[in-house]
Design an enzyme around this catalytic site. Structure first.
Site, PDB file in Angstrom:
ATOM      1  N   ARG A 122     -20.865 -40.060 -28.323  1.00 49.23           N
ATOM      2  CA  ARG A 122     -22.191 -40.673 -28.449  1.00 49.23           C
ATOM      3  C   ARG A 122     -22.084 -42.100 -28.987  1.00 49.23           C
ATOM      4  NH1 ARG A 122     -24.506 -35.391 -31.197  1.00 49.23           N
ATOM      5  NH2 ARG A 122     -22.271 -34.949 -31.059  1.00 49.23           N
ATOM      6  N   HIS A 174     -13.070 -42.508 -29.316  1.00 49.61           N
ATOM      7  CA  HIS A 174     -11.981 -41.754 -29.956  1.00 49.61           C
ATOM      8  C   HIS A 174     -11.053 -42.699 -30.714  1.00 49.61           C
ATOM      9  CE1 HIS A 174     -13.381 -38.113 -28.211  1.00 49.61           C
ATOM     10  NE2 HIS A 174     -13.046 -38.415 -26.962  1.00 49.61           N
ATOM     11  N   GLU A 203     -11.553 -25.225 -27.057  1.00 46.46           N
ATOM     12  CA  GLU A 203     -12.538 -25.421 -25.980  1.00 46.46           C
ATOM     13  C   GLU A 203     -12.502 -26.842 -25.413  1.00 46.46           C
ATOM     14  OE1 GLU A 203     -13.471 -23.838 -28.998  1.00 46.46           O
ATOM     15  OE2 GLU A 203     -13.070 -21.966 -27.940  1.00 46.46           O
ATOM     16  N   ASN A 204     -11.874 -27.768 -26.119  1.00 43.82           N
ATOM     17  CA  ASN A 204     -11.913 -29.172 -25.664  1.00 43.82           C
ATOM     18  C   ASN A 204     -11.090 -29.429 -24.390  1.00 43.82           C
ATOM     19  OD1 ASN A 204     -12.182 -30.477 -29.047  1.00 43.82           O
ATOM     20  ND2 ASN A 204     -13.796 -30.273 -27.533  1.00 43.82           N
ATOM     21  N   TRP A 205     -10.265 -28.446 -23.981  1.00 40.38           N
ATOM     22  CA  TRP A 205      -9.543 -28.600 -22.702  1.00 40.38           C
ATOM     23  C   TRP A 205     -10.497 -28.630 -21.528  1.00 40.38           C
ATOM     24  CZ3 TRP A 205      -4.640 -29.818 -23.519  1.00 40.38           C
ATOM     25  CH2 TRP A 205      -3.974 -29.300 -24.644  1.00 40.38           C
ATOM     26  N   ASP A 246     -17.229 -35.310 -35.374  1.00 34.59           N
ATOM     27  CA  ASP A 246     -17.961 -35.289 -34.105  1.00 34.59           C
ATOM     28  C   ASP A 246     -18.736 -36.595 -33.906  1.00 34.59           C
ATOM     29  OD1 ASP A 246     -18.723 -34.163 -31.726  1.00 34.59           O
ATOM     30  OD2 ASP A 246     -20.333 -32.949 -32.577  1.00 34.59           O
ATOM     31  N   GLY A 247     -18.996 -36.922 -32.632  1.00 34.50           N
ATOM     32  CA  GLY A 247     -19.854 -38.061 -32.319  1.00 34.50           C
ATOM     33  C   GLY A 247     -19.144 -39.264 -31.722  1.00 34.50           C
ATOM     34  N   LEU A 254     -20.853 -24.486 -36.090  1.00 36.26           N
ATOM     35  CA  LEU A 254     -19.448 -24.513 -36.520  1.00 36.26           C
ATOM     36  C   LEU A 254     -18.485 -24.831 -35.380  1.00 36.26           C
ATOM     37  CD1 LEU A 254     -19.241 -21.423 -38.917  1.00 36.26           C
ATOM     38  CD2 LEU A 254     -19.385 -23.838 -39.532  1.00 36.26           C
ATOM     39  N   ARG A 303     -19.815 -32.045 -41.368  1.00 36.12           N
ATOM     40  CA  ARG A 303     -19.862 -32.292 -39.925  1.00 36.12           C
ATOM     41  C   ARG A 303     -20.622 -33.586 -39.687  1.00 36.12           C
ATOM     42  NH1 ARG A 303     -20.180 -28.430 -34.718  1.00 36.12           N
ATOM     43  NH2 ARG A 303     -20.091 -30.108 -33.203  1.00 36.12           N
TER      44      ARG A 303
HETATM   45  C1  IPE Z   1     -16.012 -29.819 -32.257  1.00 38.90           C
HETATM   46  O1  IPE Z   1     -16.751 -30.765 -31.593  1.00 38.90           O
HETATM   47  C2  IPE Z   1     -14.537 -30.038 -32.015  1.00 38.90           C
HETATM   48  C3  IPE Z   1     -13.956 -31.207 -32.648  1.00 38.90           C
HETATM   49  C4  IPE Z   1     -14.572 -32.054 -33.418  1.00 38.90           C
HETATM   50  C5  IPE Z   1     -12.552 -31.380 -32.402  1.00 38.90           C
HETATM   51  P1  IPE Z   1     -17.305 -30.526 -30.121  1.00 38.90           P
HETATM   52  O2  IPE Z   1     -17.973 -31.781 -29.719  1.00 38.90           O
HETATM   53  O3  IPE Z   1     -16.217 -30.030 -29.245  1.00 38.90           O
HETATM   54  O4  IPE Z   1     -18.340 -29.344 -30.350  1.00 38.90           O
HETATM   55  P2  IPE Z   1     -19.617 -28.926 -29.509  1.00 38.90           P
HETATM   56  O5  IPE Z   1     -19.192 -28.883 -28.049  1.00 38.90           O
HETATM   57  O6  IPE Z   1     -20.679 -29.957 -29.740  1.00 38.90           O
HETATM   58  O7  IPE Z   1     -20.029 -27.599 -30.048  1.00 38.90           O
HETATM   59  C1  IPE Z   2     -15.488 -35.510 -31.343  1.00 41.52           C
HETATM   60  O1  IPE Z   2     -16.255 -36.396 -30.622  1.00 41.52           O
HETATM   61  C2  IPE Z   2     -14.021 -35.619 -31.009  1.00 41.52           C
HETATM   62  C3  IPE Z   2     -13.475 -34.499 -30.242  1.00 41.52           C
HETATM   63  C4  IPE Z   2     -14.104 -33.406 -29.916  1.00 41.52           C
HETATM   64  C5  IPE Z   2     -12.096 -34.628 -29.821  1.00 41.52           C
HETATM   65  P1  IPE Z   2     -16.975 -35.985 -29.284  1.00 41.52           P
HETATM   66  O2  IPE Z   2     -16.157 -36.513 -28.140  1.00 41.52           O
HETATM   67  O3  IPE Z   2     -17.260 -34.529 -29.230  1.00 41.52           O
HETATM   68  O4  IPE Z   2     -18.327 -36.796 -29.421  1.00 41.52           O
HETATM   69  P2  IPE Z   2     -19.735 -36.409 -28.809  1.00 41.52           P
HETATM   70  O5  IPE Z   2     -20.102 -35.064 -29.353  1.00 41.52           O
HETATM   71  O6  IPE Z   2     -19.578 -36.388 -27.320  1.00 41.52           O
HETATM   72  O7  IPE Z   2     -20.647 -37.478 -29.278  1.00 41.52           O
HETATM   73 MG    MG Z   3     -18.917 -33.482 -29.771  1.00 46.48          MG
END
Ligand code: IPE
Ligand code: IPE
Ligand code: MG
Length: 235
Positions: A18, A31, A61-63, A14-15, A189, A182
């Protein structure tokens, strides 16, 4: 303490967003940098003798994100699969994937299946990509298959226990993660491996995924070796 096993590490990467935002860059640049971290972590895992590395790459949920970001992520995944094949072969690591894979764009699905097939015989490690993955979806999919087998008379409902249920999950042959990392600080989670993480040790770092390096990985592993895994008992 070093005799404790560490064979499976799972990571919520994650991140990326940001990381990019702080630099005034588009999400996709984050990414793209994140994909570089994946390459590094695959190599580091091999050095540490970690047999299984599961990476949460795209959740069910990322969709919800903008089409542009989703399309960009799928494009990046395609590129990654093309370039990673050589690295996986060189390191004798096989690729696996968990999630509702058939719902991925067809070309991503096909590229994924191709790399999985071509690396299937590699024996030094397993990289598992969680793609269109949701922990609840996995449990629901398992329950559905199990119900079908009960209806077909192949399973007696009285025989359903944890071991049997596990056989219906996406990758029953892979042991549960020992350590779940994480990045980026969130203490949740986000629907990752709900069944499998029951007794995993958790480690959260504030470091954004594109910045996650050798020292960060080794800090997580040191922290793991300092833990007392009791599994509810009194060891
Ligand atoms: C979890 O991260 C999914 C992946 C790393 C693929 P998200 O950024 O989608 O999670 P939330 O929205 O902060 O819970
Ligand atoms: C995690 O990075 C990658 C995916 C969920 C695909 P994010 O895109 O969720 O990064 P933040 O949470 O916005 O920083
Ligand atoms: Mg994220």
């Amino acid at each position: 303490m070093l005799e404790k096993k560490l064979e499976h590490v799972a990571i919520i990467m994650d991140g990326n967003g940001r990381w990019a935002k702080e630099r005034g860059l588009p999400h996709l640049k984050g990414h793209r940098e994140g994909a570089e971290t994946v390459r590094r972590v695959v190599e580091m895992s091999k050095e540490y003798g970690i047999k299984y590395l599961t990476l949460y790459a795209f959740s069910t949920e990322n969709w919800k994100r903008d089409k542009e970001e989703v399309d960009g992520l799928m494009e990046l995944l395609l590129e990654f699969l093309e370039t990673q094949l050589v690295i996986l072969q060189k390191n004798n690591v096989r690729l696996k994937a968990i999630g509702r894979l058939k719902e991925l764009p067809q070309e991503v699905y096909e590229a994924l299946m191709q790399v999985i097939e071509e690396t299937a015989g590699n024996t030094d490690g397993t990289l598992v990509f969680a793609l269109n993955y949701g922990g609840r979806a996995e449990i629901v999919d398992a329950a559905r298959k199990l119900a079908e087998d009960v209806r077909a008379g192949e399973i007696n409902s009285a025989d359903i226990d944890e071991n049997l249920f596990r056989q219906y999950l996406y990758a029953p042959e892979i042991p549960d993660p020992d350590l779940m990392i994480r990045t980026s600080g969130e203490l949740r989670l986000s629907n990752f491996l709900l069944w499998e993480l029951s007794y995993s040790e958790l480690y959260v770092t504030d470091v954004y995924w594109p910045d996650f390096g050798r020292d960060d990985f080794s800090r997580a592993i040191d922290s793991y070796y300092g833990r007392d895994r009791r599994y509810g008992g009194r060891k």
